[in-house]
Write an enzyme that holds these catalytic residues in place. Structure first.
Site, short mmCIF file in Angstrom:
data_model
loop_
_atom_site.label_atom_id
_atom_site.label_comp_id
_atom_site.label_asym_id
_atom_site.label_seq_id
_atom_site.Cartn_x
_atom_site.Cartn_y
_atom_site.Cartn_z
N GLY A 44 39.91 37.27 42.17
CA GLY A 44 40.55 36.28 41.30
C GLY A 44 40.60 36.82 39.89
O GLY A 44 39.90 37.77 39.55
N GLY A 100 38.34 36.23 45.87
CA GLY A 100 39.46 35.30 46.07
C GLY A 100 40.33 35.66 47.27
O GLY A 100 40.95 34.78 47.88
N GLU A 144 30.40 39.05 44.02
CA GLU A 144 30.24 38.28 42.77
C GLU A 144 28.89 38.41 42.10
O GLU A 144 28.80 38.25 40.88
CB GLU A 144 30.55 36.80 43.02
CG GLU A 144 32.01 36.49 43.27
CD GLU A 144 32.47 36.72 44.70
OE1 GLU A 144 31.65 37.14 45.53
OE2 GLU A 144 33.65 36.47 44.99
N ASP A 200 31.92 32.32 45.77
CA ASP A 200 32.66 31.05 45.71
C ASP A 200 33.78 31.03 46.76
O ASP A 200 33.63 31.60 47.83
CB ASP A 200 33.13 30.77 44.27
CG ASP A 200 34.18 31.74 43.77
OD1 ASP A 200 34.30 32.84 44.34
OD2 ASP A 200 34.88 31.40 42.79
C1 QUE Z 1 32.77 42.05 41.45
C2 QUE Z 1 33.61 40.97 41.48
C3 QUE Z 1 34.98 41.09 41.24
C4 QUE Z 1 35.49 42.35 40.97
C5 QUE Z 1 34.65 43.46 40.95
C6 QUE Z 1 33.29 43.30 41.18
C7 QUE Z 1 35.87 39.95 41.24
C8 QUE Z 1 37.24 40.19 40.95
C9 QUE Z 1 37.69 41.49 40.69
C10 QUE Z 1 39.05 41.81 40.35
C11 QUE Z 1 39.70 42.87 40.97
C12 QUE Z 1 41.00 43.21 40.63
C13 QUE Z 1 41.65 42.50 39.64
C14 QUE Z 1 41.01 41.46 39.00
C15 QUE Z 1 39.73 41.11 39.36
O1 QUE Z 1 36.83 42.53 40.73
O2 QUE Z 1 35.46 38.81 41.51
O3 QUE Z 1 41.67 40.77 38.05
O4 QUE Z 1 42.92 42.84 39.27
O5 QUE Z 1 38.08 39.15 40.92
O6 QUE Z 1 32.46 44.36 41.14
O7 QUE Z 1 33.11 39.75 41.75
#
Ligand code: QUE
Length: 374
Positions: free
Chosen positions: A86, A136, A159, A167
């Site tokens: 997300g 997500g 997370e 979540d």
């Molecule tokens: C742990 C996480 C997330 C993560 C990397 C982690 C996470 C998440 C993203 C993510 C990945 C690509 C995207 C972005 C977010 O990376 O929850 O906007 O383009 O959303 O080590 O929990």
């Protein structure tokens, strides 16, 4: 400042449509073929990570499709990713302020409502998780009836590494996995690949990635029950072993311990390479996230999906509120913004976190703030 190519800047200026651009007009695509709704997550540069713009478009389409088409298929654009998470950077970019809390709460309410709709969907919902499926991306697939994995599927709920907790309805899913495997996946962010994603129960079917397009076409063209089509056109994995099989008894023993400090002590006494590797991961993630996630998964076992999501929204609110810990902001900074991978967690150790503080995260929010499904 975001540097845009001149042509796009000009286009934005001409159309006076900065809003259109910044909210991404084609970040999610919708098609209908032979009474099948097809949703394509289309933000390849962000590994198809979900943002508010996408979720706001998906919710009304899912409602429309439920009484209009035979089934829904969800896929990610490009070769690499189904959906990597997300848009958490957007939430934290102002630091722990009322702006973040307001933005985040709005986003999570929408996203969790979407997760609930998928879990309670009246027609078959099929996710082609042919690539990275994290956070997500798990929420938009795992609650649906069928999840098709390939050798490119990479599943994780990571997370705790960003000071958040699992979540998108994960407390419902992880708490129901065999041998406390879900607790291990949730606390460590451990990645499952390919056939392991089916063996763990996260996915329902498996095909080679080269066959995913033809499987999709069969689902669209063949009017029979999709379950028959999936069973006829996916691989029998009964002779394939789950890579975690040798560790399942140990996982069950260690991750059934609900007290996180006691769980650490048990791991410390285990000299196996596997236990030490797991311990190392757990020492690096947010201590607050570990305690919240462990309790969340214990509670989730006795909750239906909507109850899980209401609990998770309270937790998300408390993480954004940052009254007891700023780990969510620090984790996003360290892993996703500055990328120094050296978050300074606060509180820095498990023993500094009293049960009373953990319980505060789970308390109901004032009535007007608690999650109501859209
Ligand atoms: C742990 C996480 C997330 C993560 C990397 C982690 C996470 C998440 C993203 C993510 C990945 C690509 C995207 C972005 C977010 O990376 O929850 O906007 O383009 O959303 O080590 O929990």
């Amino acid at each position: 400042m975001i540097l845009l190519p001149t042509r796009i800047k000009l286009w934005s200026k001409l159309t006076n449509c900065k809003r259109c651009f910044s909210t991404g007009m084609d970040d999610v695509l919708f098609e209908e073929k032979n009474n099948v709704g097809i949703i394509t997550l289309n933000r390849q540069k962000a590994l198809n990570a979900l943002n508010e713009s996408m979720v706001k478009k998906i919710i009304p389409k899912l409602k429309e499709y439920e009484s209009k088409v035979r089934m829904v298929i969800v896929q990610g654009a490009g070769e690499k990713s189904f959906c990597a998470g997300g848009d958490v950077k957007f939430i934290t970019e102002n630091g722990p302020t009322a702006v973040s809390l307001d933005r985040g709460s709005k986003f999570f309410k929408q996203e969790y409502s979407m997760n609930s709709m998928i879990g309670n969907y009246k027609i078959p919902y099929i996710s082609l998780i042919d690539g990275i499926t994290m956070g997500g991306g798990v929420g938009i697939s795992v609650h649906g009836k069928y999840r098709i994995a390939t050798e490119k599927t990479l599943f994780a709920m990571p997370e705790t590494a960003i000071g958040l907790f699992c979540d998108v309805g994960a407390s419902h899913v992880l708490s129901r996995m065999e041998k406390h495997l879900g607790v291990m996946l949730g606390l460590t962010g451990y990645r499952l690949k390919g056939t392991d994603v089916v063996k763990s129960g996260i996915a329902t079917h498996y095909v080679n990635s080269s066959k995913i397009e033809s499987l999709k076409m069969k689902l669209i063209e063949d009017m029979r029950n999709p379950e028959i089509i999936l069973n006829e056109n996916t691989e029998d994995l009964s002779d394939i072993k789950f890579s975690l099989d040798p560790y399942l008894e140990k996982i069950d023993f260690i991750f059934s311990i609900e007290n996180v400090e006691k769980m650490f002590e048990t791991l410390e006494k285990d000299n196996s390479d596997w236990a030490q590797k797991i311990l190392q991961i757990l020492k690096e993630v947010s201590p607050m996230s570990l305690k919240i996630t462990r309790k969340e998964i214990s509670n989730g076992k006795n909750f239906n999906l909507n109850e899980c999501l209401i609990m998770e929204h309270r937790l998300a609110y408390r993480c954004m509120e940052a009254k007891y810990s700023t780990d969510f902001y620090e984790g996003v900074r360290a892993l996703l913004i500055d990328k120094d991978k050296s978050p300074k967690w606060s509180p820095a150790s498990l023993k500094e976190i009293k049960d009373e503080i953990v319980s505060k995260y789970f308390e109901p929010l004032p009535k007007d703030l608690d999650l109501k499904f859209v």
